[in-house]
Structure formats: C-alpha cells, structure tokens
Write an enzyme that holds these catalytic residues in place. Sequence first.
Site, PDB file in Angstrom:
ATOM      1  NE  ARG A 286      -4.231  -1.495   0.104  1.00 28.79           N
ATOM      2  CZ  ARG A 286      -4.319  -2.510  -0.740  1.00 28.79           C
ATOM      3  NH1 ARG A 286      -3.335  -2.755  -1.586  1.00 28.79           N
ATOM      4  NH2 ARG A 286      -5.400  -3.283  -0.751  1.00 28.79           N
ATOM      5  CD  GLU A 315      -2.176   3.262  -6.271  1.00 21.80           C
ATOM      6  OE1 GLU A 315      -3.172   2.645  -6.732  1.00 21.80           O
ATOM      7  OE2 GLU A 315      -1.239   2.697  -5.697  1.00 21.80           O
ATOM      8  CG  HIS A 334      -2.069  -0.790  -7.718  1.00 17.67           C
ATOM      9  ND1 HIS A 334      -2.731  -0.041  -6.783  1.00 17.67           N
ATOM     10  CD2 HIS A 334      -2.061  -2.066  -7.221  1.00 17.67           C
ATOM     11  CE1 HIS A 334      -3.120  -0.813  -5.780  1.00 17.67           C
ATOM     12  NE2 HIS A 334      -2.717  -2.037  -6.024  1.00 17.67           N
TER      13      HIS A 334
END
Length: 598
Positions: A286, A315, A334
């Site tokens: 994270r 993000e 990601h």
Amino acid sequence: MAASAYSSLLSTPSLKKPSSALSWKLPLSPAFNVSVSLPRRARSRPLFVVFAMDAKPTVLVAEKLGEAGLNLLKGFANVDCSYNLSPEELCTKISLCDALIVRSGTKVSREVFESSAGRLKVVGRAGVGIDNVDLAAATEHGCLVVNAPTANTVAAAEHGIALLTAMARNVAQADASIKSGKWQRNKYVGVSLVGKTLAVLGFGKVGSEVARRAKGLGMHVIAHDPYAPADRARAIGVELVNFDEAIGTADFISLHMPLTPSTAKILNDENFAKMKKGVRIVNVARGGVIDEDALVKALDAGIVAQAALDVFTVEPPPKDSKLIQHENVTVTPHLGASTMEAQEGVAIEIAEAVVGALKGELAATAVNAPMVPAEVLTELKPYVVLAEKLGRLAVQLVAGGSGVKSVKVTYASARAPDDLDTRLLRAMITKGLIEPISSVFVNLVNADFTAKQRGIRLSEERVILDGSPESPLEFIQVQIANVESRFASAISDSGEIKVEGRVKDGVPHLTRVGSFEVDVSLEGSIILCRQVDQPGMIGKVGSILGEENVNVSFMSVGRIAPRKQAIMAIGVDEQPSKESLKRIGGVPAVEEFVFLKL
C-alpha cells in the site's frame, strides 16, 4: 407486504428449530424463501435476513470482471455489466440491484447505499483493499461487504520479486537509456542479491511467498510480523525479528503490510535514519505505508540507494511527482495483481462470495458486521467496547517479534452458561488483537476464521459467580501466553500477559495489569508506569503532562505494599510527545513505562 408477511411467518406454529441452533429456515414454498439467523437470547428480531422471490436477483458489475466469475454469477442471477459509471449513474442504477461488484476504481459511498433504498444486500470488492467502500454506511443499511483476499497472492509476490531484481540490475533505467540511443554499460552496474539480507515487513500470504522466492535467489531473509507463526517462518528458513532490527540490518526491504493507523507512513524520517546506508526498498503493498516526501529526502541523501514502487499514496500519482521522476526509483502502475491467472482467480472468488451472500450464507471473507438486535446490543454495548479495548491493550503489550499464538479469555458472570452468548465478545477481543496491524476487518462473521488463519488459538473460560444475573458480566480477563512483554509488570505470576476489565456505570475500566490492581477508564489512551512507591510520584508525572497541555482523565495506583513497587495507570485524552514520554521515563523512581493507544 414483505414486512407484514414476515411478521406473520415468525409466529407460524409449524416453525421447527433445534434448541441450540443459531439459524434455521422457515418451511416455505420454493417461490418464497426466508433465511433467518437469530441470537439465542432474543429471537424477536433478525440478525441477517435474505428474501428470494420468483425473479432472479440482479447483480451490477461496475468494473471489468473475469469471464469465469461472470459465468458463475449468470448461473444464479441477472448480471448487468455497466462499466465507467459516474457517481450519479451508479446511484440511479443501484435501486434496481441486489448486489454490486467493484474493483478499486468505483467509490461505493454513503449516497450509493442511501440510493439503494434498502434493496442492495451485498457489495463485492474484487480484490483485497476496501478503501473505496463506506463500511459504516454499508452496515447501517444492512448490506454485507465481502472481498477476495487470496486469489492474487502469487501474482503480487511474483511482481515483488520482479521489482527486486529489476531494481538491483537497473533494468528499467538501462532499457530507457538504450532506447534513447545511448550505450552506458558503466553507468548501470548493479548489485548482486546472493548473500544479501532481505527484510520482509509483513509475513502474511504475500510476504511468505516473497520470502520463499528470495531464499531461492540465495538471499538471507528476515521478517517482522507480530502475528507470524514461528513454525511457518522456520519451515521457510526465515528468522523473525523486531521492527528496528529488521530495518537496521537489511540490505533490501520488501513491504507487505496493510495500511492501518499503526502502519501509515511507518517508513518515515525517523525510521529511514535507522537504516543501513545504501538500503534498497520494494513496495507492492500500500502506498500510504511510506512517507513519500521522507523517501525522496532519503534517496537524495544516499540513505536509500534505490526504490521500486508499484503503489502510491495517491493513484495515479501527480505527473510532476519528485518521487516518480527520481532517477533511482523504478515504478509500475499498481500491477501487483495484474496477471491473467490472478484476475480469473479473483473473479471466481468474489463471484462465489456474492452468490453465497445472496443465498443467505455468511461468508468468511465478510468485512463488516451483520445487524444485531437492538435489545441485545443495548445490554452488551459497554462490554463489547471493553472486550475490544482489552484486546488492543493486550496485543500492544507484546514485545516485537513475539508471535501471538495462545490467548485465553475468562468471563466472570452470575448467569448460566447457556444464557450468555459470548460470540460477539469473543469477536471483539479478536478484533482488538488483530485489527491494529492487519488489513482484515474482524466481526461476528469472520472472527474465528480470521484468528485460526493467523495461528491464534483463543480459548474461553467461564467463572460462575453467586449473585444477581441482571448484569451480564462481572469482569473480562485476557491472557496471552508464551510471549515477551514491552512492560514486564504486565506478566502475571503464571507467566502470561494479563489484563482485566470491568464496566462501571456504563464505562469500561481497566482493573488489573499482571498482578497489580488498578482502576482507570478505558477512554483516550493509557500510560502505565512501574515505580518505587513513594510520595510525590503522581505530582511529578502529572506536572510533565500538564506542561504539555495533555489532559489526564483518570489516574490510579496499584501497589504490592507501601514503599514497595507500584503501578501507576494514567488515562490521557491526547497522545503525549516523545519528549514528554522520555521525561516520564527519566523520573528516577520510574523503573519502566509504556504508552498504549486505544
């Protein structure tokens, strides 16, 4: 119509149920079926109710889902695949849907639950994190939230290793260089992995898989995780250490911890300063566990030689981010779970969980609590709060590196054993033990499963008291065996960390720590001091806190005998600064102290 029909059905004489069952089904025609789960003591209101009519339920899939998952859903429900909905469009559609499946890009806000007008029964998050779902609103509206926590484990671990090796050999930078027409062999000399120490922070499913693969690369692997089973670590050949040792001795650090209040920005200026110069960091967990500004400073100072990041605080990150543009940082958007196999696995896992919930089954991947009858909550509410806070206190007393394995809970009550259902209390103790450093949301549904998954053996014992059974409990005691303690006085005569609490005038109180009796309200946070029992101690510590404008809510002293050892328990409304805590520890008569955040 449904409410009146339901009321009459509850009084149907033909209803059959086992004497000790917590759930059963009403004998209805196949066209109309009601599944009900009720607590033992109050069966007038449902804990969890699902209605199934002639028409199939409708599942709205708001983000792309693997074909295998869609096929599973279509076998049970009408499936509406509508992607890229605006918040307004989602709120408009949701009143026609019984279930909603999202990934990380769709915000399931309070407005969504309000717009569903009570029809929405389950939200499925295809993945691990549920930051985009308003859990409080879901619970208030009686909607179950489930996720898919296991299917992408291998994919995330493989991506972590890919970033580790690519970073060590400057693969991304060299690729960009040669494509720009350069040939810079001397500039991109890498470092070897063999014989280097990798610290895995968070030794759960993904962390364990990363460790296995790193061992295969010839690395020495250490790990930090308070809940990591020692036998699993030994089987992989990993040494469990405390946090400071992990970050202080590692050549490489790989992050696999959840984002919780205790892990937010855990890699900050203070902890970067403890690391070996030239350390390299990988993060596929994270983004928020790293203070990104502090990381930039550490990179510029040479403390951190390189970083490889798949996740970010925001993000997508800003295009002008100094971290993203840093020449010693490798980044990916990601991609941890982005393999074809993982996507199909997540699709199947979430589809099974959603279908099970629509059938009235309570899934082990549920992340919010079902509705509990008001009269039961009213009576147990202060004890529920006490149970969770005792769990939080107990686990904070465990020294780093000591895995929590064996927990014993003792309930003292004048009620008969079958007249006090402790499932909710046990769940809340488990919640207090696990949630502070876990991404799992523990509740009545998944508490036992979650504890077992983490290797925690939680046993319960009843102490039957004489007296009036009007009050459900006299006290709750939590003991953790076979661990070291950050506060030695919390160890009882029998060798376990022991905390005990009672409810007084509706307020939870801590009444025992180890062998010492205390009496402090469990509100705010607590400072525990072991001291030599002498005059003026309360004044000295109180003055230090007062100088910083920290309000003391409760203060209690428990002692062995006059002028011998004593424990002072201080309830504070605000968290004292590190400097104030150091000053308390520096008082000559204070032998040890600990700050515990509730």
